[in-house]
Enzyme design. Structure first.
Site, PDB file in Angstrom:
ATOM      1  N   HIS A  65      28.935  38.174  44.887  1.00 47.29           N
ATOM      2  CA  HIS A  65      29.136  37.045  45.799  1.00 47.29           C
ATOM      3  C   HIS A  65      28.096  37.046  46.925  1.00 47.29           C
ATOM      4  CE1 HIS A  65      32.739  36.741  43.409  1.00 47.29           C
ATOM      5  NE2 HIS A  65      33.074  37.972  43.784  1.00 47.29           N
ATOM      6  N   GLU A 103      35.636  40.145  50.392  1.00 47.35           N
ATOM      7  CA  GLU A 103      35.063  40.937  49.304  1.00 47.35           C
ATOM      8  C   GLU A 103      33.550  41.002  49.393  1.00 47.35           C
ATOM      9  OE1 GLU A 103      34.376  40.961  44.483  1.00 47.35           O
ATOM     10  OE2 GLU A 103      35.489  39.302  45.384  1.00 47.35           O
ATOM     11  N   HIS A 158      32.098  45.009  42.869  1.00 50.60           N
ATOM     12  CA  HIS A 158      33.089  43.999  43.222  1.00 50.60           C
ATOM     13  C   HIS A 158      34.386  44.666  43.666  1.00 50.60           C
ATOM     14  CE1 HIS A 158      31.307  40.196  41.479  1.00 50.60           C
ATOM     15  NE2 HIS A 158      30.495  41.119  40.944  1.00 50.60           N
ATOM     16  N   GLU A 234      35.022  46.899  39.316  1.00 47.86           N
ATOM     17  CA  GLU A 234      36.060  46.365  40.201  1.00 47.86           C
ATOM     18  C   GLU A 234      36.679  47.581  40.880  1.00 47.86           C
ATOM     19  OE1 GLU A 234      36.651  43.391  41.040  1.00 47.86           O
ATOM     20  OE2 GLU A 234      36.237  42.003  39.388  1.00 47.86           O
TER      21      GLU A 234
END
Length: 274
Positions: A65, A103, A158, A234
């Site tokens: 992101h 995040e 992430h 993750e």
């Protein structure tokens, strides 16, 4: 380095004197390499065993992101190639903890820490974005950065946003079924090495996605489009109170970085001649 004396003509005597060459200095000794995998080894010496410098191993770190994505929906919602004949939005805004820790900020912070640890080992680190205030890049461009760099490993960082508060733990995704040789055994072995690093760092396996901490995926563009060994980590669930607290703390992010870097170093030593 050879010291060469110039030839001096002695005109009066007609005698030519030739100076000799000194012997080269012996190379410095080769330092021994650290062998631990459970933590990032100490920085290696800058000494080299020969006059030819070793080409550095490249790792691409992809902090998921970006901090400016929310202000440019026109950019991040545009469809881009996602592999396997599919398209996906260029990027997304990511998730956040219930207290608002984003995040994208977590990903950026951990990636910077991982990069510093790898650089201390002599690894060349390339990031897919330069800061946490920009927009994008799109997921297909992130994959292209790893491909252009000829990366020995690509690690996308992430954190998840599973809505179930009981969902917790990390998982490591890789492209499956593989679309090229790098997505086969090399990517699986990179995923296993990163998993081992996170387990050694006392992080729990995911209890809601994947199996034994590994998640084969066919829908992640950054993995589908990669031509290098690539995984997506993750790190945990930002909606889980305990994991959110860890991710929001400096110490917690340092622990994540040490664990991920340890796994990457172990992979490089095994598969990249590091």
């Amino acid at each position: 380095m050879f010291a060469v004396r110039s030839l001096v003509g002695l005109v009066l005597s007609g005698v030519l004197l030739v100076a000799g060459c000194s012997s080269p200095a012996p190379p410095p000794p080769v330092p021994s390499a650290a062998a631990r995998v459970s933590s990032v080894p100490a920085p290696v010496s800058s000494s080299v065993a020969s006059s030819v410098a070793r080409e550095p191993v490249t790792v691409v770190l992809d902090p998921g992101h970006n901090g400016g994505n929310a202000r440019r929906p026109d950019v991040i919602n545009a469809p881009v190639p996602a592999g396997r004949g599919e398209t996906k939005p260029c990027n997304t805004t990511g998730t956040a903890t219930d207290r608002g820790y984003a995040e994208h900020a977590f990903n950026w912070d951990v990636a910077q820490r991982v990069g510093s640890l790898l650089e201390a080992q002599g690894v060349r680190v390339v990031y897919t974005r330069a800061d946490d205030t920009g927009v994008g890049p799109c997921v297909n461009e992130r994959a292209a950065i790893g491909n252009r760099a000829g990366a020995a490993a690509v690690v996308s960082i992430h954190a998840d946003g599973a809505t179930s508060a009981g969902a917790r733990g990390f998982h490591v995704a890789y492209s499956a079924p593989p679309l090229n040789a790098a997505q086969g055994a090399p990517s699986v072995e990179l995923a296993e090495a990163v998993r081992s690093g996170l387990l050694a760092g006392d992080f729990p396996l995911s209890n809601y996605l994947g199996s034994d901490g590994l998640a084969p995926r066919d829908d992640l563009a950054g993995l589908n489009l990669s031509e290098r060994p690539a995984v997506l980590v993750e790190c945990g669930n930002m909606r889980n109170a305990a994991e959110a607290a860890t991710m929001s703390s400096v110490d917690g992010r340092a622990r994540y970085a040490t664990a991920i870097a340890s796994g990457v170093v172990a992979f490089l030593r095994e598969h990249a001649g590091f």
